[in-house]
Each structure stands twice: as C-alpha cells, then as structure tokens.
Enzyme design. Structure first.
Site, mmCIF file in Angstrom:
data_model
loop_
_atom_site.group_PDB
_atom_site.id
_atom_site.type_symbol
_atom_site.label_atom_id
_atom_site.label_comp_id
_atom_site.label_asym_id
_atom_site.label_seq_id
_atom_site.Cartn_x
_atom_site.Cartn_y
_atom_site.Cartn_z
ATOM 1 N N LYS A 39 34.013 32.615 -16.999
ATOM 2 C CA LYS A 39 34.595 33.960 -17.110
ATOM 3 C C LYS A 39 35.006 34.462 -15.731
ATOM 4 O O LYS A 39 34.571 33.915 -14.708
ATOM 5 C CB LYS A 39 33.567 34.911 -17.737
ATOM 6 C CG LYS A 39 32.297 35.087 -16.920
ATOM 7 C CD LYS A 39 31.225 35.850 -17.704
ATOM 8 C CE LYS A 39 29.975 36.044 -16.869
ATOM 9 N NZ LYS A 39 28.880 36.654 -17.647
ATOM 10 N N TYR A 259 39.327 52.218 12.345
ATOM 11 C CA TYR A 259 39.419 53.599 11.853
ATOM 12 C C TYR A 259 38.161 54.395 12.191
ATOM 13 O O TYR A 259 37.050 53.910 12.014
ATOM 14 C CB TYR A 259 39.628 53.618 10.333
ATOM 15 C CG TYR A 259 41.017 53.198 9.910
ATOM 16 C CD1 TYR A 259 42.153 53.866 10.382
ATOM 17 C CD2 TYR A 259 41.191 52.132 9.032
ATOM 18 C CE1 TYR A 259 43.424 53.478 9.984
ATOM 19 C CE2 TYR A 259 42.463 51.740 8.623
ATOM 20 C CZ TYR A 259 43.574 52.415 9.106
ATOM 21 O OH TYR A 259 44.830 52.026 8.715
#
Ligand SMILES: *Cc1c(COP(=O)(O)O)cnc(C)c1O
Length: 363
Positions: A39, A259
């Site tokens: 999956k 940042y």
C-alpha cells in the site's frame, strides 16, 4: 556504485535485493506464508517495481489500501492474490471482478453486495473477511460479527480466502492489547465458517508462535524499518537518499542561516545547501536536527528546512564542495533515526518520500 547524472540534484536509491533478503528473512521467522503489503506505493518506494520483484521472490499475496493501487499492480503480476484492505466501496464491485482483485469485506453491507454479485454470476467469489479486535477503525464490529456467527448463510456464495484482523500495538511486546486481540480473534474465528487466518503485521511476526497464522502481512519490515523498536534491527536497509551540494558559502560569526535565522553561526562557518525540502517529504520538523553523512562522518543540519532546500554546517568538512554528495538517508542515517528526530515513525518518513527525486532501483 550506480552511475549518477550530474543533472540529478537528489537521487533516491531503492535496493530491491535488500527487500528480497528481508522477505526471505521474514519467511524464516513465520511458520506460515508471508504476504507483501505494498500500500501507499510500497511505502513510498514504488509498488510497480516492488510488487513484481517480491513475486519473483515467491510472494503470492499482496495487499494495497486503495482499489486504485491494486488496479495499478494487478497487470504486473502473472498470478497470486491482490487484496484491498480499505473496504469495498459501493459501486466498485464490478471493478474488483473485472480486474481479479479480492475485496477485504468489513461489514454486513459489503458482504451482501459481494454475495449479490456471486448470485448474479452464478459462481462463488473470493474475498477476505476483516474482523475488528480492537483498532475500532475497519473490520466487522461486534454486532456484525454476532450476526454472521448466528447465520453462516449470510456468507453463501463467498469463497472465504482468509479471516483477518490487525494488531493495535504489535511493536510493544508486553502491551496487554496483544493477548486480548489474540483471544478475541480466536473467539471470532471459532464462531465463523472454517477458513485460513491472517494475523501478524511486521512487528506481529516477532511476537512469537501464538501470532503465527496462515498468512502474515508485513509491510514496514520489508522496507527495512525496525519491527522491534529498541532492539537491534535484523533487517537490511533498503533506501538511500543522496543529494548534491548546490552551493557552499562562507559566512561570518553572527550570521543567520535560513528563514527567520533560527541558526546563528557561532564561528566563521561554511554552509552547504542541497535541493531537498519539505516539498520532497523531508519533514520541516527536522529543522535544526540530525545530520547528513559525508565520508562516514556526520554533517549537522542547521537552520529551517524550506520547501526546496536544506542547509548543513560543513565547517568541519573542507572536502564538502559544490557537487559533493551528502547522504541524507542510508545505512548511517536510517529512516527510523530520522523519524526519532522528526517526532514521527519510520513509516511516515518513507511514505513521505517525494516525487522529485531521481529514482534508481538496484539489485
Ligand atoms: C499496513 C497494514 C499492514 C502492514 O503493517 P506493517 O506494520 O507495515 O507491517 C498489515 N495489515 C493491515 C490491515 C495494514 O493496514
């Protein structure tokens, strides 16, 4: 060593041979057959490559979460079972039939809809039955289970391939949920028509003989995630993520990086930048945590991870220059270790792996 293209800023290597060795190892640990859970694109590694490789290693049972995932791999597999864990949605019955995919039935309504198809076609149809023993997400609830136990004819026309359940806390061996689910599963099966059983996930395989069944369903362990947290990992590492240094700059003491300047250089420093960011599934919560590996040595991750870039303090690594390759995930820096720094698990680190990496399959 595989060839790398200078134009690839970040390369994700998936070692299929290691997946094969992990599959063989798990088969040695589980008395019954072992499926491959593929999956979420085989936990981010590429189901279209992983599933056929597992088939070549003798795997004949595959599980996905979505029907779409099963439809993608079914044509790549010459035989064997492909089953969809996440219930059979109303209206999807025809797609299961047409593609030869087996539903995992989770409610009386699904059972009735699958039976109606069997009646319409005049043939028995294969399916798995999921019994909830504690997760309280999917699987027959107590009322549906009791109804089925009281009236087996509700399953007429259904070829019950497996009765399955899923463990709540298999990676915590002394969690009382394990024994409780073992008892609940035995009681559930005792009242249902006789059929093979499927029980353990990766960690469940390591819980001992009581958790063995006719089909184990490992995912994570195939891909190198440690099924026994806190103990040595018996499995091979499968994933290697390397990124090319785009730029190296000298900054003075007191300068900030990234940042909001969350990292301030305490000394004149050399900052190496690579093209991996949170848009690549490189979790922003790793900002300022952990390291990459260069020449077997750790290179600290500094500052905020941004969308497309991550910065490292290469001050103590004069050999790191533009074009150098830093290893972000590998034997020296596993998905489990990264997960610990990111506040998540190895499953999420792998399933987050981004679509922008150049992907190479080896082995
Ligand atoms: C994901 C899943 C598995 C595989 O679990 P791992 O811990 O990755 O081995 C098995 N069974 C079910 C129902 C699942 O959802």
């Amino acid at each position: 060593m595989t060839t790398r293209m200078a134009t690839d800023a970040a390369v994700l290597e998936v070692d299929l041979g290691a997946i094969g060795m992990n599959y063989t190892y798990l088969r040695g640990r589980h008395p019954g057959p072992v499926a491959g859970v593929v999956k979420a694109n085989a936990y981010g590694l590429g189901a279209i490559r992983v599933a056929p490789y597992l088939h070549a290693q003798g795997c004949r049972h595959f599980f996905t979460a979505h029907l779409s995932e099963a439809l993608a791999i079914r044509p790549e597999l010459p035989d064997g079972m492909v089953a969809v864990l996440n219930t059979m949605l109303p209206g999807s019955e025809g797609a299961y039939l047409e593609a030869g995919i087996e539903p995992v039935l989770s409610s009386l309504d699904e059972i009735a809809r699958w039976r109606a198809q069997a009646v319409r076609l005049g043939q028995r149809l294969p399916a798995l039955l999921h019994v909830d023993t504690g997760l309280n997400r999917l699987g027959l609830d107590a009322a549906d289970l009791a109804a089925l136990q009281a009236d087996h004819s509700l399953l007429d026309g259904i070829d019950l391939r497996y009765i399955m359940t899923h463990l709540v806390a298999a990676e915590v061996p002394d969690d009382p949920a394990n024994a409780a689910q073992h008892a609940a599963f035995a009681a559930a099966c005792a009242g249902l028509p006789k059929a093979p059983r499927s029980f353990a996930n990766s960690s469940g395989i390591f819980l001992g003989a009581d958790f063995a069944s006719d089909l184990a369903r490992p995912g994570a362990a195939l891909y190198g995630i440690n099924p026994m947290p806190g103990q040595p990992n018996p499995l091979h590492q499968v994933v290697r993520l390397r990124a090319q240094v785009l730029s190296v700059r000298e900054i003075s003491a007191g300068a900030g990086v990234g940042y909001n300047g969350t990292w301030i250089a305490a000394r004149p420093s050399r900052i190496a930048t690579v093209a991996v960011g949170y848009a690549d599934g490189w979790h922003r919560s790793l900002s300022g945590r952990g390291h990459a590996v260069f020449d077997d040595a750790p290179v600290p991750l500094v500052g905020r991870i941004s969308m497309d870039l991550t910065t490292y303090d290469a001050t103590d690594h004069p050999a790191v220059v533009p074009g150098s390759w830093l290893e972000l995930i590998g034997a020296g820096r596993t998905a489990d270790a990264i997960a610990a720094d990111a506040g998540t698990n190895g499953y999420e680190v792998l399933t987050s792996l981004g679509a922008r990496y150049a992907r190479r399959y080896i082995g």
